[in-house]
Design a protein around this motif. Structure first.
Motif, PDB file in Angstrom:
ATOM      1  N   UNK A  65      60.298  41.341  84.600  1.00 42.65           N
ATOM      2  CA  UNK A  65      60.196  42.749  85.004  1.00 42.65           C
ATOM      3  C   UNK A  65      59.381  43.616  84.047  1.00 42.65           C
ATOM      4  N   UNK A  66      58.810  43.014  83.007  1.00 50.41           N
ATOM      5  CA  UNK A  66      58.176  43.818  81.954  1.00 50.41           C
ATOM      6  C   UNK A  66      57.126  44.764  82.507  1.00 50.41           C
ATOM      7  N   UNK A  67      56.139  44.234  83.232  1.00 50.56           N
ATOM      8  CA  UNK A  67      55.071  45.083  83.756  1.00 50.56           C
ATOM      9  C   UNK A  67      55.592  46.060  84.805  1.00 50.56           C
ATOM     10  N   UNK A  68      56.514  45.614  85.625  1.00 59.05           N
ATOM     11  CA  UNK A  68      57.072  46.476  86.661  1.00 59.05           C
ATOM     12  C   UNK A  68      57.706  47.732  86.042  1.00 59.05           C
ATOM     13  N   UNK A  69      58.375  47.548  84.936  1.00 58.76           N
ATOM     14  CA  UNK A  69      59.019  48.678  84.274  1.00 58.76           C
ATOM     15  C   UNK A  69      58.007  49.519  83.494  1.00 58.76           C
ATOM     16  N   UNK A  70      57.131  48.851  82.765  1.00 56.50           N
ATOM     17  CA  UNK A  70      56.181  49.565  81.924  1.00 56.50           C
ATOM     18  C   UNK A  70      55.273  50.466  82.753  1.00 56.50           C
ATOM     19  N   UNK A  71      54.898  50.045  83.963  1.00 57.63           N
ATOM     20  CA  UNK A  71      53.963  50.809  84.774  1.00 57.63           C
ATOM     21  C   UNK A  71      54.653  51.715  85.788  1.00 57.63           C
ATOM     22  N   UNK A  72      55.952  51.922  85.618  1.00 56.66           N
ATOM     23  CA  UNK A  72      56.718  52.860  86.446  1.00 56.66           C
ATOM     24  C   UNK A  72      56.902  54.172  85.698  1.00 56.66           C
ATOM     25  N   UNK A  73      56.490  55.260  86.309  1.00 56.07           N
ATOM     26  CA  UNK A  73      56.634  56.573  85.664  1.00 56.07           C
ATOM     27  C   UNK A  73      58.083  56.873  85.323  1.00 56.07           C
ATOM     28  N   UNK A  74      59.005  56.385  86.133  1.00 60.20           N
ATOM     29  CA  UNK A  74      60.420  56.671  85.904  1.00 60.20           C
ATOM     30  C   UNK A  74      60.878  56.183  84.542  1.00 60.20           C
ATOM     31  N   UNK A  75      60.302  55.088  84.069  1.00 61.12           N
ATOM     32  CA  UNK A  75      60.702  54.537  82.783  1.00 61.12           C
ATOM     33  C   UNK A  75      60.212  55.393  81.608  1.00 61.12           C
ATOM     34  N   UNK A  76      59.309  56.335  81.883  1.00 63.94           N
ATOM     35  CA  UNK A  76      58.772  57.211  80.838  1.00 63.94           C
ATOM     36  C   UNK A  76      59.159  58.672  81.070  1.00 63.94           C
ATOM     37  N   UNK A  77      60.126  58.906  81.956  1.00 61.35           N
ATOM     38  CA  UNK A  77      60.469  60.270  82.332  1.00 61.35           C
ATOM     39  C   UNK A  77      61.042  61.057  81.154  1.00 61.35           C
ATOM     40  N   UNK A  78      61.515  60.353  80.149  1.00 65.84           N
ATOM     41  CA  UNK A  78      62.028  61.036  78.966  1.00 65.84           C
ATOM     42  C   UNK A  78      60.965  61.800  78.205  1.00 65.84           C
ATOM     43  N   UNK A  79      59.693  61.532  78.488  1.00 64.96           N
ATOM     44  CA  UNK A  79      58.603  62.245  77.810  1.00 64.96           C
ATOM     45  C   UNK A  79      58.199  63.531  78.514  1.00 64.96           C
TER      46      UNK A  79
END
Length: 682
Positions: free
Chosen positions: A590-604
C-alpha cells in the motif's frame, strides 16, 4: 443575496471579485452563459452543397441543454432549422437525413426526414433502449445503429410467499460483475451493445451481432460511442469492439471486426493484442484506416495504421508523428485520409496519403473539431479563445482560406469585452518545458495587482486548449487573472510527456503547476496574498494535492476530487483505471497508494477549502469529498462542502449548477481575500 451584503466591506478589485456578477452589465456574466449557443457534429452533403449540424442551446425553464438539427448552404445562405434532435447523417443520395430525437414509447428513437417532401419527420423505431451511432447503407435502403441489449443477472431462491396484504422489501439488486454502476447512469443491469439494421422506410429492426460481448471502444471501460462503417458493397460492416474474453475483466483491449450482414458472422481483423479502433473504410473498399497500439502499460498515443479489408498488410503510417489521430475520414476519391489531433493546446486538421505521409492543414491558436469531407470541401467546427465554435468550410488546397457559415453568438457577444489568452512557456523540474496561458481581465491595468486563480484540468490524460471557455471568460470578467496550463501527463505533447506521471501521480505535475504560478508572479501583476487554486476530477486530485504540499494559496475550491486511492478503487465506475496508476495492488504493497493520496497529507493543510461534488457522482464519488471534508473539519481548518443536486461527475451538467459553481467559487475566494477573512454567510 445575503452573501452580497457580507462583501460590501471590500474595496477595489476585491469588491469586483465578490460581487454578484449576474447583475453586472457589459461583462461576460454567468447570465450570459444562458444565452450561449454551440455548434457540433457537422455533416457535409454528398455533393458538398449543404451542411447539417447540431445546434445546442439552454432551455432556461427546464434547466437543461436542448439540441436541434440545422442546415446551411455551402455559401452560407438559407440557414434554417430542420428538426429537434441530434446525430444527423445524410443518405447516400443526399435527399434524406436520419437522426435521433425523443419519440414513442420513450427515450431516443430513429427518425428520417425527406428534405424535398413536405411534412414532419417519420419515426422509424419504437425501441425501449436508446439507439446511437447512425449510418446509412450504401444503397440507402437500411439504417444501422447500435443499441444495448439487456441481459439481467438472475438468482432464484425459494422464498415463501408474503401474507396477503403484506409489504415486504423489494428483491435486492444482485450482481457478480466488477463493473456494476456507471457515471451518468448509476447502477446498471448487465447488457451488451450490439449492431442493428432498420429499413429506411420503416419496419422491425434486425439485430446483426449477438452474444455476450459488446461493440464499441474499450479504452476507458465504458463504451457508448461506437466507430463503424458499411463496406462499399453493403454486404459487411467494419466495427470496433471486444469479443475475445470476459468484457468485465477487459482493460484497454479492443479490436476491429468484419461482420457479414446476412449471416452475422464475425471475423477479427486486427490480430495483434492491443487497443485498436476508429475504423474508416476507403471508398474503393480495399483499405481500412484505424488507430491503436500493441498492448502496453503506458499512456502511449494511438498511432495511425492501415490494413487491407481482409486484415492483411497491417502497416503503421504515423512514424515520427507522436500525436493521436481522431475522427478518421476518407476523401470521396480515396486519395487522402483526414483527421484531427491535439497539439500543444490547439487541435488541428491533418491529412495522410500514400507516399506523402502526414501533413498539417490548419495552423495557429485554434480548435478544429468534427471534420466531414465532401466534394471539394471540408466542413468542421472551429473555435478560438474569443470565439465560440462555428461551422466553417475548409479547402485542402488553401487551408488558410476559411469560409465561416454560422455566426451563432455574434449578437450576444458584440458589446461584451472578452479576455484573451496569452501563451507562455516556462521551465520546470528535470528540464521540462511547460506550456500555459494567462487570461487577464478585459480592462486589465498593468499598474494594479490582481488575484490569481490556478485552474487545473482533469484526466489526468487530457489537455487544456485554446477554444472558447465560458468559465475563464467569466472569471476574467470578475477581476481574476487565470492561469491554465498543461503539466506533464497531459495529452497533445507526445507519449513521453504523457508517461512522465506513469506510476507516479501526483508527481512532477505538481512541480509544473507551481512553476507556472511562479512564472506569472514574475510578471508583477498579481497580488501574491490572493492566490487561489481549483480543479475538477484530475484537477480535483491535484488541487487537493497542492494544498497538502504548500500553504501559499489563500483559498482552494476542490471539485470532484480523488483524495484516497484505496477507497477510490472500490467506489469508482472505472476501477482498472485506478489500479493502473500503481505498481502493485494495495493488498500487496500500500506504500504508493497511501503516499499519493492527499488524505494522508491532510495534516499539512492550512488553506481554507471548499469541496464541490455532484450527489450522483460515480467517477470520483462523493465519499471522496466527504473523507477530505471531515478530516479538515476535525483539524479545525476552515472548510465548506457543496453537494450538487442532480449532478453526476462534474458540477455543470445542469446550466443552473454551472452558474452556481462559478458564483460559489468566487464568493469563497472573496471571503479569504482579506486579513482577517470575512465572516461566513448565514
Amino acid at each position: 443575496m445575503n452573501r452580497i451584503i457580507v462583501l460590501i466591506v471590500l474595496l477595489g478589485v476585491a469588491l469586483r471579485v465578490g460581487a454578484a456578477d449576474s447583475g453586472a452589465t457589459g461583462r461576460f456574466t454567468v447570465g450570459r452563459y444562458l444565452d450561449l449557443q454551440s455548434a457540433s457534429a457537422p455533416q457535409i452533403s454528398p455533393d458538398g452543397s449543404q451542411v447539417l449540424y447540431t445546434r445546442t442551446m439552454i432551455d432556461k425553464q427546464a434547466d437543461k441543454y436542448q439540441s436541434a438539427i440545422w442546415i446551411v448552404n455551402a455559401d452560407g445562405s438559407h440557414h434554417r432549422f430542420l428538426a429537434k434532435g441530434g446525430g444527423a447523417v445524410w443518405s447516400p443520395d443526399g435527399k434524406s437525413i436520419a437522426f435521433l430525437a425523443p419519440g414513442e414509447p420513450k427515450g431516443a428513437q430513429v427518425f428520417v426526414l425527406q428534405l424535398g417532401v413536405q411534412g414532419p419527420p417519420t419515426q422509424l423505431t419504437s425501441l425501449t433502449e436508446d439507439p446511437g451511432n447512425l449510418r446509412w447503407s450504401p444503397d440507402g435502403k437500411w439504417i444501422g445503429f447500435t443499441m444495448r441489449v439487456p441481459d439481467a443477472e438472475k438468482w432464484t431462491i425459494d422464498l415463501p410467499a408474503p401474507p396477503e396484504g403484506a409489504t415486504w422489501a423489494k428483491t435486492p439488486r444482485y450482481t457478480e460483475r466488477l463493473h456494476t454502476f456507471r457515471d451518468q447512469a448509476g447502477f446498471t443491469e448487465r447488457g451488451w451493445r450490439h449492431l442493428f439494421l432498420v429499413a429506411s422506410d420503416g419496419g422491425a429492426p434486425r439485430q446483426v451481432t449477438s452474444g455476450n460481448w459488446s461493440v464499441g471502444a474499450s479504452a476507458f471501460e465504458v463504451a457508448i460511442t461506437v466507430d463503424w462503417e458499411f463496406t462499399p458493397d453493403g454486404r459487411s460492416v467494419i466495427i470496433e469492439g471486444y469479443k475475445e474474453g470476459d468484457p468485465d475483466r477487459n482493460d484497454r483491449e479492443g479490436y476491429i471486426y468484419s461482420v457479414d450482414l446476412k449471416s452475422g458472422a464475425v471475423n477479427r481483423l486486427t490480430k495483434t493484442t492491443g487497443s485498436w479502433g476508429q475504423p474508416a473504410v476507403s471508398p474503393d473498399g480495399k483499405t481500412i484506416a484505424y488507430v491503436g497500439y500493441t498492448k502496453t502499460d503506458t499512456n502511449h498515443v494511438m498511432d495511425l495504421w492501415t490494413m487491407s479489408v481482409d486484415g492483411s498488410n497491417a502497416t503503421m503510417q504515423s512514424q515520427g508523428f507522436d500525436r493521436e489521430p481522431r475522427g478518421l475520414k476518407w476523401a470521396p476519391d480515396g486519395g487522402a485520409l483526414y483527421f484531427t489531433a491535439e497539439d500543444r493546446g490547439s487541435i488541428h486538421l491533418y491529412s495522410w496519403s500514400r507516399g506523402k505521409g502526414i501533413h498539417q492543414l490548419t495552423n495557429g491558436p485554434e480548435v478544429v473539431l468534427g471534420p466531414t469531407i465532401g466534394k471539394g470541401a471540408i466542413a468542421a467546427v472551429r473555435s478560438s479563445f474569443r470565439e465560440p465554435g462555428n461551422v466553417v468550410l475548409l479547402n485542402e488546397k488553401r487551408p488558410e482560406s476559411v469560409q465561416q457559415l454560422t455566426h451563432l453568438n455574434d449578437e450576444l457577444l458584440r458589446e461584451v469585452p472578452l479576455a484573451n489568452a496569452e501563451e507562455i512557456w516556462y521551465d520546470s523540474s528535470g528540464g521540462a518545458k511547460i506550456q500555459g496561458w494567462i487570461v487577464k481581465p478585459p480592462d486589465f491595468d498593468p499598474a494594479r495587482h490582481y488575484p490569481l486563480l490556478l485552474e487545473i484540468h482533469g484526466g489526468p490524460q487530457g489537455m487544456y486548449n485554446v477554444g472558447f471557455s465560458a468559465q475563464f471568460q467569466n472569471f476574467a470578467a470578475n477581476g481574476y487573472v487565470v492561469l491554465f496550463t498543461n503539466p506533464r501527463g497531459s495529452t497533445g505533447y507526445g507519449t513521453a510527456f504523457g508517461d512522465a506521471i506513469l506510476k507516479h501521480y501526483p508527481g512532477p505535475d505538481y512541480d509544473d503547476l507551481m512553476a507556472g504560478v511562479d512564472a506569472v508572479l514574475k510578471k508583477g501583476n498579481v497580488d501574491e496574498s490572493r492566490l487561489y487554486v481549483s480543479g475538477c476530477s484530475g484537477g480535483g486530485v491535484l488541487s487537493s494535492w497542492m494544498i497538502t504540499h504548500t500553504n501559499r494559496f489563500a483559498a482552494a475550491a476542490v471539485r470532484c476530487p480523488v483524495i484516497d486511492w484505496i477507497s477510490m478503487a472500490g467506489e469508482t465506475d472505472v476501477p482498472f483505471f485506478t489500479y493502473r496508476f500503481f505498481k502493485k495492488p494495495f493488498w500487496e504493497d500500500p506504500t504508493d497508494w497511501l503516499e499519493e493520496s492527499s488524505l494522508m497529507h491532510v495534516g499539512n493543510v492550512k488553506t481554507p477549502t471548499l469541496l464541490m461534488t455532484g450527489e450522483l457522482d460515480r467517477r470520483t464519488p462523493i465519499p471522496q469529498s466527504e473523507e477530505f471534508y471531515q478530516a479538515l473539519k476535525y483539524r479545525g481548518v476552515p472548510a465548506a462542502m457543496l453537494r450538487f443536486d442532480q449532478e453526476y461527475h462534474g458540477t455543470g451538467s445542469k446550466p443552473s449548477n454551472w452558474m452556481r459553481t462559478q458564483l460559489y467559487m468566487m464568493s469563497w475566494f472573496a471571503r479569504y481575500s482579506g486579513n482577517p477573512p470575512l465572516p461566513a454567510p448565514h
